[in-house]
Design a protein around this motif. Structure first.
Motif, PDB file in Angstrom:
ATOM      1  N   GLY A  18       9.371   8.039 -27.659  1.00 49.25           N
ATOM      2  CA  GLY A  18       9.407   8.902 -26.473  1.00 49.25           C
ATOM      3  C   GLY A  18       7.998   9.319 -26.116  1.00 49.25           C
ATOM      4  O   GLY A  18       7.028   8.595 -26.371  1.00 49.25           O
ATOM      5  N   TYR A  19       7.880  10.518 -25.563  1.00 47.76           N
ATOM      6  CA  TYR A  19       6.581  10.995 -25.096  1.00 47.76           C
ATOM      7  C   TYR A  19       5.561  11.060 -26.258  1.00 47.76           C
ATOM      8  O   TYR A  19       4.482  10.476 -26.180  1.00 47.76           O
ATOM      9  CB  TYR A  19       6.751  12.367 -24.433  1.00 47.76           C
ATOM     10  CG  TYR A  19       5.448  13.012 -24.122  1.00 47.76           C
ATOM     11  CD1 TYR A  19       4.668  12.554 -23.083  1.00 47.76           C
ATOM     12  CD2 TYR A  19       4.961  14.039 -24.922  1.00 47.76           C
ATOM     13  CE1 TYR A  19       3.425  13.110 -22.824  1.00 47.76           C
ATOM     14  CE2 TYR A  19       3.734  14.611 -24.668  1.00 47.76           C
ATOM     15  CZ  TYR A  19       2.972  14.140 -23.624  1.00 47.76           C
ATOM     16  OH  TYR A  19       1.749  14.680 -23.386  1.00 47.76           O
ATOM     17  N   VAL A  20       5.942  11.749 -27.345  1.00 48.13           N
ATOM     18  CA  VAL A  20       5.010  11.912 -28.467  1.00 48.13           C
ATOM     19  C   VAL A  20       4.758  10.572 -29.155  1.00 48.13           C
ATOM     20  O   VAL A  20       3.607  10.195 -29.410  1.00 48.13           O
ATOM     21  CB  VAL A  20       5.548  12.959 -29.485  1.00 48.13           C
ATOM     22  CG1 VAL A  20       4.766  12.908 -30.788  1.00 48.13           C
ATOM     23  CG2 VAL A  20       5.473  14.350 -28.881  1.00 48.13           C
ATOM     24  N   ASP A  39      12.624   2.198 -30.835  1.00 45.88           N
ATOM     25  CA  ASP A  39      13.436   3.224 -30.161  1.00 45.88           C
ATOM     26  C   ASP A  39      14.826   2.659 -29.921  1.00 45.88           C
ATOM     27  O   ASP A  39      14.990   1.456 -29.664  1.00 45.88           O
ATOM     28  CB  ASP A  39      12.786   3.634 -28.831  1.00 45.88           C
ATOM     29  CG  ASP A  39      13.244   5.027 -28.385  1.00 45.88           C
ATOM     30  OD1 ASP A  39      12.423   5.958 -28.448  1.00 45.88           O
ATOM     31  OD2 ASP A  39      14.417   5.172 -27.986  1.00 45.88           O
ATOM     32  N   THR A  94      13.949  16.649 -31.438  1.00 46.60           N
ATOM     33  CA  THR A  94      14.608  17.669 -32.270  1.00 46.60           C
ATOM     34  C   THR A  94      14.921  18.900 -31.404  1.00 46.60           C
ATOM     35  O   THR A  94      14.322  19.962 -31.572  1.00 46.60           O
ATOM     36  CB  THR A  94      13.707  18.086 -33.460  1.00 46.60           C
ATOM     37  OG1 THR A  94      12.387  18.386 -32.951  1.00 46.60           O
ATOM     38  CG2 THR A  94      13.619  17.004 -34.502  1.00 46.60           C
ATOM     39  N   GLN A 106      19.539  13.136 -33.714  1.00 47.77           N
ATOM     40  CA  GLN A 106      18.530  12.064 -33.650  1.00 47.77           C
ATOM     41  C   GLN A 106      17.850  11.886 -35.013  1.00 47.77           C
ATOM     42  O   GLN A 106      17.609  10.775 -35.461  1.00 47.77           O
ATOM     43  CB  GLN A 106      17.475  12.385 -32.587  1.00 47.77           C
ATOM     44  CG  GLN A 106      18.018  12.431 -31.174  1.00 47.77           C
ATOM     45  CD  GLN A 106      16.899  12.602 -30.145  1.00 47.77           C
ATOM     46  OE1 GLN A 106      15.823  12.031 -30.239  1.00 47.77           O
ATOM     47  NE2 GLN A 106      17.187  13.397 -29.135  1.00 47.77           N
ATOM     48  N   THR A 129       9.095  18.255 -34.715  1.00 47.61           N
ATOM     49  CA  THR A 129       9.125  19.685 -35.047  1.00 47.61           C
ATOM     50  C   THR A 129      10.483  20.041 -35.645  1.00 47.61           C
ATOM     51  O   THR A 129      11.526  19.734 -35.047  1.00 47.61           O
ATOM     52  CB  THR A 129       8.911  20.509 -33.760  1.00 47.61           C
ATOM     53  OG1 THR A 129       7.702  20.049 -33.153  1.00 47.61           O
ATOM     54  CG2 THR A 129       8.824  21.981 -34.058  1.00 47.61           C
ATOM     55  N   GLU A 161       3.157  17.157 -35.050  1.00 48.61           N
ATOM     56  CA  GLU A 161       2.361  16.790 -33.865  1.00 48.61           C
ATOM     57  C   GLU A 161       2.128  18.052 -33.053  1.00 48.61           C
ATOM     58  O   GLU A 161       3.075  18.731 -32.694  1.00 48.61           O
ATOM     59  CB  GLU A 161       3.094  15.730 -33.032  1.00 48.61           C
ATOM     60  CG  GLU A 161       2.213  15.151 -31.973  1.00 48.61           C
ATOM     61  CD  GLU A 161       0.805  14.860 -32.507  1.00 48.61           C
ATOM     62  OE1 GLU A 161       0.666  13.948 -33.330  1.00 48.61           O
ATOM     63  OE2 GLU A 161      -0.148  15.561 -32.135  1.00 48.61           O
ATOM     64  N   LEU A 163       0.011  18.148 -30.176  1.00 40.98           N
ATOM     65  CA  LEU A 163      -0.583  17.868 -28.863  1.00 40.98           C
ATOM     66  C   LEU A 163       0.173  18.602 -27.755  1.00 40.98           C
ATOM     67  O   LEU A 163       1.327  19.001 -27.921  1.00 40.98           O
ATOM     68  CB  LEU A 163      -0.566  16.361 -28.600  1.00 40.98           C
ATOM     69  CG  LEU A 163       0.782  15.626 -28.626  1.00 40.98           C
ATOM     70  CD1 LEU A 163       1.570  15.828 -27.358  1.00 40.98           C
ATOM     71  CD2 LEU A 163       0.540  14.150 -28.864  1.00 40.98           C
ATOM     72  N   CYS A 273       8.944  22.025 -25.621  1.00 44.49           N
ATOM     73  CA  CYS A 273       8.608  22.631 -26.924  1.00 44.49           C
ATOM     74  C   CYS A 273       8.603  24.154 -26.917  1.00 44.49           C
ATOM     75  O   CYS A 273       9.278  24.784 -27.722  1.00 44.49           O
ATOM     76  CB  CYS A 273       7.251  22.128 -27.393  1.00 44.49           C
ATOM     77  SG  CYS A 273       7.283  20.388 -27.793  1.00 44.49           S
ATOM     78  N   LYS A 276      11.884  25.914 -26.882  1.00 41.72           N
ATOM     79  CA  LYS A 276      12.861  25.813 -27.975  1.00 41.72           C
ATOM     80  C   LYS A 276      12.292  26.246 -29.325  1.00 41.72           C
ATOM     81  O   LYS A 276      13.015  26.811 -30.143  1.00 41.72           O
ATOM     82  CB  LYS A 276      13.401  24.393 -28.091  1.00 41.72           C
ATOM     83  CG  LYS A 276      12.379  23.390 -28.604  1.00 41.72           C
ATOM     84  CD  LYS A 276      13.004  22.139 -29.173  1.00 41.72           C
ATOM     85  CE  LYS A 276      11.976  21.034 -29.342  1.00 41.72           C
ATOM     86  NZ  LYS A 276      11.509  20.855 -30.698  1.00 41.72           N
TER      87      LYS A 276
HETATM   88  N1  LIG Z   1       6.707  16.814 -25.799  1.00 41.60           N
HETATM   89  C1  LIG Z   1       5.694  17.439 -26.358  1.00 41.60           C
HETATM   90  O1  LIG Z   1       4.767  17.877 -25.669  1.00 41.60           O
HETATM   91  C2  LIG Z   1       5.641  17.624 -27.869  1.00 41.60           C
HETATM   92  C3  LIG Z   1       4.453  18.066 -28.450  1.00 41.60           C
HETATM   93  C4  LIG Z   1       4.398  18.210 -29.829  1.00 41.60           C
HETATM   94  C5  LIG Z   1       5.527  17.944 -30.614  1.00 41.60           C
HETATM   95  N2  LIG Z   1       6.674  17.552 -30.011  1.00 41.60           N
HETATM   96  C6  LIG Z   1       7.826  17.256 -30.883  1.00 41.60           C
HETATM   97  O2  LIG Z   1       7.838  15.841 -31.065  1.00 41.60           O
HETATM   98  C7  LIG Z   1       9.192  15.362 -31.167  1.00 41.60           C
HETATM   99  C8  LIG Z   1       9.446  14.296 -30.102  1.00 41.60           C
HETATM  100  O3  LIG Z   1       9.294  14.903 -28.837  1.00 41.60           O
HETATM  101  P1  LIG Z   1       9.250  14.027 -27.499  1.00 41.60           P
HETATM  102  O4  LIG Z   1       8.848  14.951 -26.421  1.00 41.60           O
HETATM  103  O5  LIG Z   1       8.476  12.793 -27.724  1.00 41.60           O
HETATM  104  O6  LIG Z   1      10.806  13.649 -27.357  1.00 41.60           O
HETATM  105  P2  LIG Z   1      11.423  12.470 -26.471  1.00 41.60           P
HETATM  106  O7  LIG Z   1      12.807  12.886 -26.186  1.00 41.60           O
HETATM  107  O8  LIG Z   1      10.497  12.127 -25.362  1.00 41.60           O
HETATM  108  O9  LIG Z   1      11.424  11.214 -27.469  1.00 41.60           O
HETATM  109  C9  LIG Z   1      12.328  11.034 -28.518  1.00 41.60           C
HETATM  110  C10 LIG Z   1      12.645   9.546 -28.592  1.00 41.60           C
HETATM  111  O10 LIG Z   1      13.348   9.283 -29.799  1.00 41.60           O
HETATM  112  C11 LIG Z   1      14.290   8.254 -29.502  1.00 41.60           C
HETATM  113  N3  LIG Z   1      15.330   8.239 -30.539  1.00 41.60           N
HETATM  114  C12 LIG Z   1      16.359   9.104 -30.690  1.00 41.60           C
HETATM  115  N4  LIG Z   1      17.082   8.778 -31.774  1.00 41.60           N
HETATM  116  C13 LIG Z   1      16.497   7.686 -32.306  1.00 41.60           C
HETATM  117  C14 LIG Z   1      16.780   6.882 -33.446  1.00 41.60           C
HETATM  118  N5  LIG Z   1      17.811   7.146 -34.246  1.00 41.60           N
HETATM  119  N6  LIG Z   1      15.984   5.837 -33.704  1.00 41.60           N
HETATM  120  C15 LIG Z   1      14.930   5.548 -32.900  1.00 41.60           C
HETATM  121  N7  LIG Z   1      14.619   6.270 -31.805  1.00 41.60           N
HETATM  122  C16 LIG Z   1      15.387   7.335 -31.523  1.00 41.60           C
HETATM  123  C17 LIG Z   1      14.801   8.611 -28.135  1.00 41.60           C
HETATM  124  O11 LIG Z   1      15.421   7.512 -27.507  1.00 41.60           O
HETATM  125  C18 LIG Z   1      13.513   9.049 -27.450  1.00 41.60           C
HETATM  126  O12 LIG Z   1      12.888   7.974 -26.779  1.00 41.60           O
HETATM  127  C19 LIG Z   1      10.069  16.596 -31.039  1.00 41.60           C
HETATM  128  O13 LIG Z   1      10.336  17.083 -32.325  1.00 41.60           O
HETATM  129  C20 LIG Z   1       9.195  17.588 -30.291  1.00 41.60           C
HETATM  130  O14 LIG Z   1       9.546  18.922 -30.557  1.00 41.60           O
HETATM  131  C21 LIG Z   1       6.757  17.359 -28.665  1.00 41.60           C
END
Ligand SMILES: NC(=O)c1ccc[n+]([C@@H]2O[C@H](COP(=O)([O-])OP(=O)(O)OC[C@H]3O[C@@H](n4cnc5c(N)ncnc54)[C@H](O)[C@@H]3O)[C@@H](O)[C@H]2O)c1
Length: 475
Positions: A18-20, A39, A94, A106, A129, A161, A163, A273, A276
């Motif tokens: 995903g994004y991270v 993914d 998460t 997930q 997280t 992470e 960022l 983030c 939540k």
């Molecule tokens: N978005 C932010 O700015 C940010 C910053 C720091 C930390 N985080 C933390 O990083 C984590 C990810 O955040 P995000 O924003 O990238 O979330 P996101 O929803 O963009 O990405 C999560 C990805 O995981 C994939 N996924 C789900 N279940 C899966 C599985 N069983 N196997 C493989 N892939 C699977 C989903 O399809 C999705 O593409 C979270 O815990 C979030 O709290 C996010």
């Protein structure tokens, strides 16, 4: 036993692209690390194959596609590919449930699937997280269902992470990495991983739980600090004080290891983030019969800001002799922060829904957001230009100041007269405000201008909603 091999070339799998995950993977691939992004979202992998990137982060698409073109980055839906990796990073989502507890679906699915493919010697690093205790008590045991033992057969680490959207790629190249592991070897291995790949400072914590708490503490601090900025803005509004001047002067004295650092008020806090993580803190402590009041207070204050902003708009319109139910508000900028199109948990939604619930006609414009995403979140179509959005409007609400909005010639816009200019996140300078006023606009920001009429209704201490203003909050 070290869990990172001596040889120069490392292969890293990133589960959850995903994004991270995509930011981390692109950064590693740029450093010539071989990365396998995995993914479960087949459409996401298909889009990347077609050189489409769904994430809004400046420079990310170019870096991802350069990595794919160089061969350092591959993407797949096939979890079995983790067997090729030396290190497996987990960056799945998460989210929390309504009661603040971790929606761990997930994480569970990823861990169980990974357990079928783990091989001895690999290092697994959880980056998502999570509430304290999750790596040790949930994630590790799920990985062990495949028969290998954490800390003995494979390394288990947690390295959060930290960022932030908009500056993620720069931060990945510079922020210290917080590390922790199940055993001293796990801690040493994850530290070595970051030194060898990202070349950033490493802050090794004594326990997994410490590192899990570090991540939560930063977002708890940020959210609470913004809440203070927001309440300070409300106070300033009572006295016609400019909250930006007050914050600048307040932040000028040293305290602790830095300066006092009150963050800026705004239309509200959004993104996935900050909205939540404080609830994760609150819930975790609550499960141990401990009340963490500041995490909840920060959330409540910030969650109330969209309604407060809509109330400000209504009062300013009323002062201009305009009935909100027959007025038109043009919203410029829909994302949860400036210069992104990301609508996840955007506070602009609460403003717009409150305006609509009170009969106000609302038009939307955001050059960084597409029609489909806007329709999903707001149930409305976007206007394709600033002019179309503001035609005849009684108020322009700048709720996110994107780069494209910097050059708007407000004097030339086809708005009604008089027109309110509501500043939700633009932080216009005094010169700019004077320019807007000279062009005939009435300017109001959050904590900028006399907002006493909004703050005057009687409220109980701790009550967030503006009861008594006569306006309906969107349900
Ligand atoms: N978005 C932010 O700015 C940010 C910053 C720091 C930390 N985080 C933390 O990083 C984590 C990810 O955040 P995000 O924003 O990238 O979330 P996101 O929803 O963009 O990405 C999560 C990805 O995981 C994939 N996924 C789900 N279940 C899966 C599985 N069983 N196997 C493989 N892939 C699977 C989903 O399809 C999705 O593409 C979270 O815990 C979030 O709290 C996010």
């Amino acid at each position: 036993m070290r869990f990172v091999p001596d040889r120069d070339a490392l292969t890293v799998a990133v589960i959850g692209f995903g994004y991270v995950g995509s930011c981390v993977a692109a950064t590693l691939a740029e450093r010539e690390v071989d990365v396998i992004g995995i993914d479960t979202d087949a459409r996401l992998i298909e889009q990347l194959g077609a050189r489409e990137c769904r994430f809004s982060e400046h420079g990310l698409p170019e870096m991802l596609f350069a990595g794919m073109d160089s061969g350092h980055l591959r993407v797949s839906t096939d979890m079995a590919k983790v067997r090729e990796a030396d290190v497996v990073l987990i960056t799945v989502g998460t989210p929390v449930r309504d009661d603040g507890s971790l929606a761990d679906g997930q994480l569970r699915d990823a861990a169980l699937e990974l357990s079928n493919h783990l091989r001895p010697g690999q290092l697994v690093v959880l980056k998502s997280t999570v509430p304290p205790g999750t790596t040790r008590s949930l994630f590790g045991p799920l990985l062990e269902t495949g028969g290998l033992v954490a800390g003995r057969d494979f390394g288990l680490a947690f390295s959060p992470e930290r960022l932030a959207e908009g500056t993620a790629l720069k931060e990945l190249r510079s922020f210290p990495m917080v590390t922790s592991g199940l055993t001293p070897d796990c801690v040493a291995s994850v530290g070595e991983l970051w030194r060898r790949t990202l070349d950033v400072p490493v802050l090794a914590m004594d326990t997994l739980e410490e590192a899990e708490i570090v991540k939560l503490a930063s977002n708890w601090w940020i959210d609470l600090n913004i809440a203070m900025g927001n309440e300070l803005a409300k106070l300033c509004g009572l006295y016609g004080a400019d909250v930006l001047d007050v914050i600048k002067a307040t932040n000028s004295i040293p305290k602790g290891t830095g300066n006092v650092n009150i963050l800026l008020p705004s239309v509200g806090v959004g993104g996935s983030c900050l909205t939540k993580d404080p609830w994760m803190v609150w819930r975790t402590a609550d499960e141990h019969d401990t009340r963490i009041q500041t995490a909840a207070a920060g959330r409540q204050v910030n969650a109330g800001m969209p309604y407060y902003s809509a109330s400000l708009i209504f009062h300013e319109l009323a002062k201009l002799g305009k009935d909100p139910s027959t007025s038109t508000v043009a919203v410029l900028g829909l994302a949860f922060k400036n210069d992104t199109g990301d609508l996840r948990a955007t506070p602009t939604r609460g403003v717009i829904e409150t305006l609509v619930a009170n009969g106000t006609t609302v038009r939307l414009h955001d050059p960084l957001t597409d029609q489909e995403a806007a329709a999903d979140v707001f149930g409305m179509e976007l206007e394709s230009s600033v002019d179309d959005a503001v035609r005849g409007a009684d108020c322009i609400a700048v709720l996110a100041l994107h780069h494209d909005f910097l050059d708007i010639d407000f004097a030339a816009l086809p708005v009604a007269e008089p027109c309110l200019l509501f500043d939700g996140r633009a932080y216009y300078t005094k010169d700019k405000i004077a320019e807007l006023q000279a062009a005939g606009y009435i300017y109001r920001g959050i904590g900028r201008g006399d907002t006493a009429a909004v703050a005057r209704p009687q409220r109980r201490i701790g009550q967030e909603k503006s009861e008594g203003t006569g306006y309906r909050e969107a349900s």
